[in-house]
Write an enzyme that holds these catalytic residues in place. Structure first.
Site, short mmCIF file in Angstrom:
data_model
loop_
_atom_site.label_atom_id
_atom_site.label_comp_id
_atom_site.label_asym_id
_atom_site.label_seq_id
_atom_site.Cartn_x
_atom_site.Cartn_y
_atom_site.Cartn_z
N CYS A 177 0.81 -1.23 0.00
CA CYS A 177 0.00 0.00 0.00
C CYS A 177 0.84 1.27 0.00
O CYS A 177 0.60 2.18 -0.80
CB CYS A 177 -0.91 0.05 1.22
SG CYS A 177 -1.69 -1.47 1.69
N HIS A 204 -3.65 2.16 6.19
CA HIS A 204 -3.84 2.16 4.74
C HIS A 204 -3.66 3.60 4.25
O HIS A 204 -3.84 4.56 5.01
CB HIS A 204 -5.21 1.63 4.34
CG HIS A 204 -5.35 1.42 2.85
ND1 HIS A 204 -4.38 0.79 2.11
CD2 HIS A 204 -6.33 1.77 1.97
CE1 HIS A 204 -4.76 0.75 0.83
NE2 HIS A 204 -5.93 1.34 0.73
N ASP A 221 -7.67 5.02 -5.60
CA ASP A 221 -6.81 4.02 -4.95
C ASP A 221 -6.13 3.19 -6.03
O ASP A 221 -6.78 2.40 -6.72
CB ASP A 221 -7.63 3.12 -4.02
CG ASP A 221 -6.76 2.26 -3.11
OD1 ASP A 221 -5.68 1.83 -3.57
OD2 ASP A 221 -7.15 2.01 -1.96
#
Length: 348
Positions: A177, A204, A221
């Site tokens: 991430c 995250h 994302d």
């Protein structure tokens, strides 16, 4: 036809409101309160440190040039040109969607375990992992720690340095991430797109991009190739969260309400009014030097965003039109099943 006197009165009130807003941002921040808050609240100090790093690090023209020299621009723009376009201002939305596709499918890779450089083994043949400090060479690229694995096939040590230097990531093209969001934020900036780095306290990170077409901040994302799906974390992943904070060139903002639709964790490590004050103070500092017109434009945009984030606000026609379906894939796409389960992000 509108009576000219009404136009004149409207212009007068608009000017007075604009002057009021501009003067608000010219008022000095109470530094004593800022310093006291940073001394007494650890979380406030963490946000302050992150703002010093994340709000400015991507404003690097040399980095932007390196990104554009590395990516396949011909392919990216050819794909954008094939996408339907309702309005010229929609072009940047299409560009972001193509950058998401290109980044995930053609450029960057997810790393559950690193590949052995000696024999090419991967997956179950790689065991570990211990955490070690970086070597001097690894530390040059802002590496905080290294995951060290063992290759069962050739008995070699396999290292996975967790680099924080986005230009190094442009070379390695792999990570989890943090690496994905770090480099993709720089990619967005390199294409001249207004972007934010969104940090979630529950481990995250992702991005937002300001859409001239939709006139609002859009969730992006790169790990999930997700555009304008802020519900995926709490709804699809079933992730529990407390704070989501956005950092960008001209501000720091609490965007938790955009993302935490259920599974709200306690928000008790800082008083809400202290968090609001800190974000406002940091934003004021970042906007020092803006012209009056730029300051006013930013304030109006902030105001509209607060209406969007405030659940008690009456939705405008534009907001109603832009409502998104809170459906989609269950659970997270990126990462191994075991890793997602350990993080509570598998939708269960």
């Amino acid at each position: 036809m509108v009576d000219p006197i009404y136009v004149e009165v409207a212009d007068m009130f608009l000017k007075r409101y604009k002057d009021y807003v501009i003067n608000l941002f010219k008022e000095p921040v109470p530094l004593n309160r800022v310093q006291k808050l940073l001394q007494e609240n650890k979380f406030a100090g963490e946000l302050f440190d992150m703002s010093n790093r994340l709000c400015t690090m991507y404003e690097n023209g040399t980095w932007h040039s390196q990104v554009l020299e590395t990516l396949d621009l011909d392919k990216i723009y050819a794909n954008v040109d094939m996408m339907p376009l309702e309005d010229d201002s929609q072009y940047s939305d299409n560009l972001v969607k193509e950058l998401l596709r290109y980044f995930k499918q053609d450029f960057f890779t997810w790393c559950n375990k690193p590949v052995c450089k000696s024999c090419g083994a991967s997956g179950d043949d790689i065991n570990g992992a211990a955490i070690q400090a970086p070597t001097n060479e690894e530390a040059k690229f802002n590496c905080g720690s290294v995951e060290v694995y063992h290759c069962q096939k050739c008995n070699s040590e396999v290292r996975f340095p967790r680099y924080n230097d986005p230009i190094k990531l442009l070379e390695t093209r792999t990570g989890r991430c943090g690496e994905w969001c770090n480099l993709f934020t720089l990619v967005l900036k390199s294409f001249g797109l207004e972007s934010r780095y969104i940090w979630n306290r529950e481990d995250h990170v992702w991005c937002e991009y300001y859409s001239p077409y939709l006139k609002r901040w859009i969730h992006v994302d790169s790990c999930e190739q997700s555009f304008d799906e802020p519900f995926i974390y709490s709804k699809n992943w079933n992730k529990s969260m407390s704070y989501c904070i956005g950092f960008w060139r001209y501000g720091v903002v609490d965007v938790s309400k955009r993302y935490i639709l259920q599974n709200q964790l306690p928000r008790d490590i800082i008083k809400e009014d202290d968090l609001q004050f800190l974000c406002h103070a940091l934003t004021k500092r970042l906007r020092t030097g803006l012209s009056d017109d730029e300051s006013y434009k930013m304030y109006c945009r902030d105001d509209l965003e607060q209406l969007e984030l405030n659940p008690s606000a009456t939705p405008t026609k534009e907001m109603q039109k832009l409502k998104i379906s809170k459906t989609g894939n269950k659970g997270r796409i990126s990462g191994s099943a075991e890793w997602k389960e350990s993080r509570g992000e598998n939708g269960k």
